[in-house]
Design a protein around this motif. Structure first.
Motif, PDB file in Angstrom:
ATOM      1  N   MET A   1       0.859  -1.191   0.000  1.00  0.00           N
ATOM      2  CA  MET A   1       0.000   0.000   0.000  1.00  0.00           C
ATOM      3  C   MET A   1       0.889   1.233   0.000  1.00  0.00           C
ATOM      4  O   MET A   1       1.673   1.446   0.908  1.00  0.00           O
ATOM      5  N   ALA A   2       0.772   2.034  -1.030  1.00  0.00           N
ATOM      6  CA  ALA A   2       1.610   3.213  -1.170  1.00  0.00           C
ATOM      7  C   ALA A   2       1.247   4.253  -0.132  1.00  0.00           C
ATOM      8  O   ALA A   2       0.153   4.227   0.445  1.00  0.00           O
ATOM      9  N   PRO A   3       2.135   5.187   0.134  1.00  0.00           N
ATOM     10  CA  PRO A   3       1.860   6.210   1.149  1.00  0.00           C
ATOM     11  C   PRO A   3       0.553   6.939   0.876  1.00  0.00           C
ATOM     12  O   PRO A   3       0.238   7.272  -0.252  1.00  0.00           O
ATOM     13  N   ASN A   4      -0.210   7.168   1.933  1.00  0.00           N
ATOM     14  CA  ASN A   4      -1.498   7.844   1.799  1.00  0.00           C
ATOM     15  C   ASN A   4      -1.298   9.344   1.622  1.00  0.00           C
ATOM     16  O   ASN A   4      -0.258   9.902   1.950  1.00  0.00           O
ATOM     17  N   ALA A   5      -2.314   9.992   1.089  1.00  0.00           N
ATOM     18  CA  ALA A   5      -2.268  11.439   0.892  1.00  0.00           C
ATOM     19  C   ALA A   5      -2.902  12.117   2.095  1.00  0.00           C
ATOM     20  O   ALA A   5      -4.116  12.131   2.232  1.00  0.00           O
ATOM     21  N   ARG A   6      -2.044  12.633   2.957  1.00  0.00           N
ATOM     22  CA  ARG A   6      -2.478  13.459   4.081  1.00  0.00           C
ATOM     23  C   ARG A   6      -3.543  12.779   4.945  1.00  0.00           C
ATOM     24  O   ARG A   6      -4.740  13.002   4.778  1.00  0.00           O
ATOM     25  N   LEU A   7      -3.097  11.963   5.839  1.00  0.00           N
ATOM     26  CA  LEU A   7      -4.006  11.333   6.790  1.00  0.00           C
ATOM     27  C   LEU A   7      -4.522  12.372   7.775  1.00  0.00           C
ATOM     28  O   LEU A   7      -3.805  13.288   8.169  1.00  0.00           O
ATOM     29  N   ASP A   8      -5.786  12.198   8.153  1.00  0.00           N
ATOM     30  CA  ASP A   8      -6.430  13.124   9.082  1.00  0.00           C
ATOM     31  C   ASP A   8      -6.365  12.537  10.488  1.00  0.00           C
ATOM     32  O   ASP A   8      -6.965  11.489  10.752  1.00  0.00           O
ATOM     33  N   HIS A   9      -5.646  13.187  11.380  1.00  0.00           N
ATOM     34  CA  HIS A   9      -5.493  12.657  12.741  1.00  0.00           C
ATOM     35  C   HIS A   9      -6.814  12.640  13.506  1.00  0.00           C
ATOM     36  O   HIS A   9      -6.928  11.987  14.542  1.00  0.00           O
ATOM     37  N   ARG A  10      -7.837  13.340  12.994  1.00  0.00           N
ATOM     38  CA  ARG A  10      -9.139  13.348  13.656  1.00  0.00           C
ATOM     39  C   ARG A  10      -9.960  12.095  13.322  1.00  0.00           C
ATOM     40  O   ARG A  10     -10.951  11.809  13.982  1.00  0.00           O
ATOM     41  N   ASN A  11      -9.547  11.386  12.306  1.00  0.00           N
ATOM     42  CA  ASN A  11     -10.215  10.133  11.945  1.00  0.00           C
ATOM     43  C   ASN A  11      -9.958   9.098  13.047  1.00  0.00           C
ATOM     44  O   ASN A  11      -8.810   8.850  13.409  1.00  0.00           O
ATOM     45  N   PRO A  12     -11.009   8.490  13.608  1.00  0.00           N
ATOM     46  CA  PRO A  12     -10.805   7.549  14.727  1.00  0.00           C
ATOM     47  C   PRO A  12      -9.999   6.315  14.346  1.00  0.00           C
ATOM     48  O   PRO A  12      -9.507   5.607  15.228  1.00  0.00           O
ATOM     49  N   LEU A  13      -9.837   6.044  13.059  1.00  0.00           N
ATOM     50  CA  LEU A  13      -9.051   4.898  12.632  1.00  0.00           C
ATOM     51  C   LEU A  13      -7.630   5.284  12.205  1.00  0.00           C
ATOM     52  O   LEU A  13      -6.890   4.456  11.672  1.00  0.00           O
ATOM     53  N   VAL A  14      -7.269   6.522  12.434  1.00  0.00           N
ATOM     54  CA  VAL A  14      -5.901   6.981  12.198  1.00  0.00           C
ATOM     55  C   VAL A  14      -5.209   7.104  13.548  1.00  0.00           C
ATOM     56  O   VAL A  14      -5.717   7.750  14.459  1.00  0.00           O
ATOM     57  N   PHE A  15      -4.021   6.498  13.666  1.00  0.00           N
ATOM     58  CA  PHE A  15      -3.303   6.450  14.937  1.00  0.00           C
ATOM     59  C   PHE A  15      -1.956   7.163  14.812  1.00  0.00           C
ATOM     60  O   PHE A  15      -1.300   7.114  13.764  1.00  0.00           O
ATOM     61  N   ASP A  16      -1.563   7.797  15.913  1.00  0.00           N
ATOM     62  CA  ASP A  16      -0.330   8.570  15.967  1.00  0.00           C
ATOM     63  C   ASP A  16       0.737   7.767  16.714  1.00  0.00           C
ATOM     64  O   ASP A  16       0.499   7.274  17.818  1.00  0.00           O
ATOM     65  N   THR A  17       1.912   7.635  16.097  1.00  0.00           N
ATOM     66  CA  THR A  17       2.987   6.850  16.716  1.00  0.00           C
ATOM     67  C   THR A  17       4.113   7.715  17.265  1.00  0.00           C
ATOM     68  O   THR A  17       5.153   7.180  17.667  1.00  0.00           O
ATOM     69  N   HIS A  18       3.935   9.038  17.285  1.00  0.00           N
ATOM     70  CA  HIS A  18       5.014   9.908  17.743  1.00  0.00           C
ATOM     71  C   HIS A  18       5.427   9.603  19.189  1.00  0.00           C
ATOM     72  O   HIS A  18       6.611   9.655  19.537  1.00  0.00           O
ATOM     73  N   GLU A  19       4.439   9.298  20.018  1.00  0.00           N
ATOM     74  CA  GLU A  19       4.744   9.006  21.423  1.00  0.00           C
ATOM     75  C   GLU A  19       5.567   7.731  21.555  1.00  0.00           C
ATOM     76  O   GLU A  19       6.378   7.591  22.477  1.00  0.00           O
ATOM     77  N   LEU A  20       5.363   6.802  20.621  1.00  0.00           N
ATOM     78  CA  LEU A  20       6.115   5.550  20.651  1.00  0.00           C
ATOM     79  C   LEU A  20       7.598   5.784  20.353  1.00  0.00           C
ATOM     80  O   LEU A  20       8.481   5.173  20.968  1.00  0.00           O
ATOM     81  N   GLY A  21       7.867   6.690  19.427  1.00  0.00           N
ATOM     82  CA  GLY A  21       9.253   6.956  19.047  1.00  0.00           C
ATOM     83  C   GLY A  21       9.796   5.914  18.091  1.00  0.00           C
ATOM     84  O   GLY A  21       9.122   4.946  17.734  1.00  0.00           O
ATOM     85  N   ARG A  22      11.040   6.088  17.689  1.00  0.00           N
ATOM     86  CA  ARG A  22      11.661   5.188  16.724  1.00  0.00           C
ATOM     87  C   ARG A  22      12.738   4.307  17.360  1.00  0.00           C
ATOM     88  O   ARG A  22      13.588   3.757  16.672  1.00  0.00           O
ATOM     89  N   ARG A  23      12.694   4.169  18.657  1.00  0.00           N
ATOM     90  CA  ARG A  23      13.668   3.308  19.325  1.00  0.00           C
ATOM     91  C   ARG A  23      13.177   1.868  19.267  1.00  0.00           C
ATOM     92  O   ARG A  23      12.129   1.549  19.820  1.00  0.00           O
ATOM     93  N   PRO A  24      13.874   0.957  18.555  1.00  0.00           N
ATOM     94  CA  PRO A  24      13.427  -0.438  18.446  1.00  0.00           C
ATOM     95  C   PRO A  24      13.203  -1.070  19.811  1.00  0.00           C
ATOM     96  O   PRO A  24      14.008  -0.907  20.728  1.00  0.00           O
ATOM     97  N   GLY A  25      12.077  -1.752  19.918  1.00  0.00           N
ATOM     98  CA  GLY A  25      11.732  -2.408  21.170  1.00  0.00           C
ATOM     99  C   GLY A  25      10.726  -1.641  22.002  1.00  0.00           C
ATOM    100  O   GLY A  25      10.120  -2.205  22.920  1.00  0.00           O
TER     101      GLY A  25
END
Length: 214
Positions: A1-25
């Motif tokens: 699935m190719a990158p989406n065009a501008r996901l809406d963070h207000r959509n209840p099925l869109v999730f934000d991973t910024h809090e998770l960070g990019r540290r493996p594990g």
């Protein structure tokens, strides 16, 4: 699935991973109740009604390539029994797992200059967009796979009577007397002859009475 065009963070099925960070594990667990989107199931057969509650349990894990999403969706589907055509409801539990890839990383987690160079590979991959991912396509596929292609109200549903359409579960003794078509014509002929004999007898009686009167 190719990158989406501008996901809406207000959509209840869109999730934000910024809090998770990019540290493996790194891990993050989420629960969310959403309203079922339109056409959520097997169209014309069985599905979760639009707006019905869908309970989500998600586990987000940061890996080298992106975010591994593992989850379970629970909802109640509605449909029609394929045997007796009665409405039915059934509980649905769908498990899923998918890797949402960083658009700037290859299969080994290495940063690449131009993501999406290989169009065929991109078609089979899910991407993060600005730290967001859209769960809906993955969730739809999981729910469809969890639903029965031929739902029944009960495993031993006897269905409908082939002759009159009566629901056999409501009348276990329901049956029709079988008529041998080879005898049907003779039965009709016998009935006609009996009617003719009655007519002759009823026509002869007045003559007899007249003679007696004379």
């Amino acid at each position: 699935m190719a990158p989406n065009a501008r996901l809406d963070h207000r959509n209840p099925l869109v999730f934000d991973t910024h809090e998770l960070g990019r540290r493996p594990g790194a891990l993050q667990r989420l629960t969310r109740s959403i309203d079922a989107p339109k056409d959520f199931g097997i169209q014309g057969v069985v599905g979760v009604p639009e707006g019905a509650p869908v309970e989500l349990e998600l586990r987000l894990e940061s890996v080298m390539e992106g975010v591994l999403v593992t989850g379970t969706a629970r909802a109640q589907a509605e449909g029609e029994c394929v045997r007796c055509l009665e409405p039915l409801q059934l509980d649905v539990e769908a498990d899923f797992q998918e890797l949402f890839t960083y658009p700037d990383a290859d299969d080994r987690g290495r940063v690449i200059a131009e993501p999406g160079d290989d169009a065929e590979d991109d078609e089979d991959r899910f991407f993060l967009e600005d730290g967001l991912f859209d769960l809906e396509p993955l969730l739809r596929d999981a729910v469809v796979l969890a639903l029965p292609m031929q739902p029944v109200c009960q495993e031993d549903c006897p269905g409908l009577c082939a002759e009159c359409g009566a629901r056999l579960a409501d009348d276990p003794d329901h049956h029709h007397d079988a008529v041998d078509i080879r005898w049907a014509a003779l039965q009709g002929l016998a009935g006609t002859m009996q009617d003719g004999e009655k007519d002759e007898m009823s026509g002869a009686e007045p003559g007899v009475d007249e003679k007696q009167e004379k």
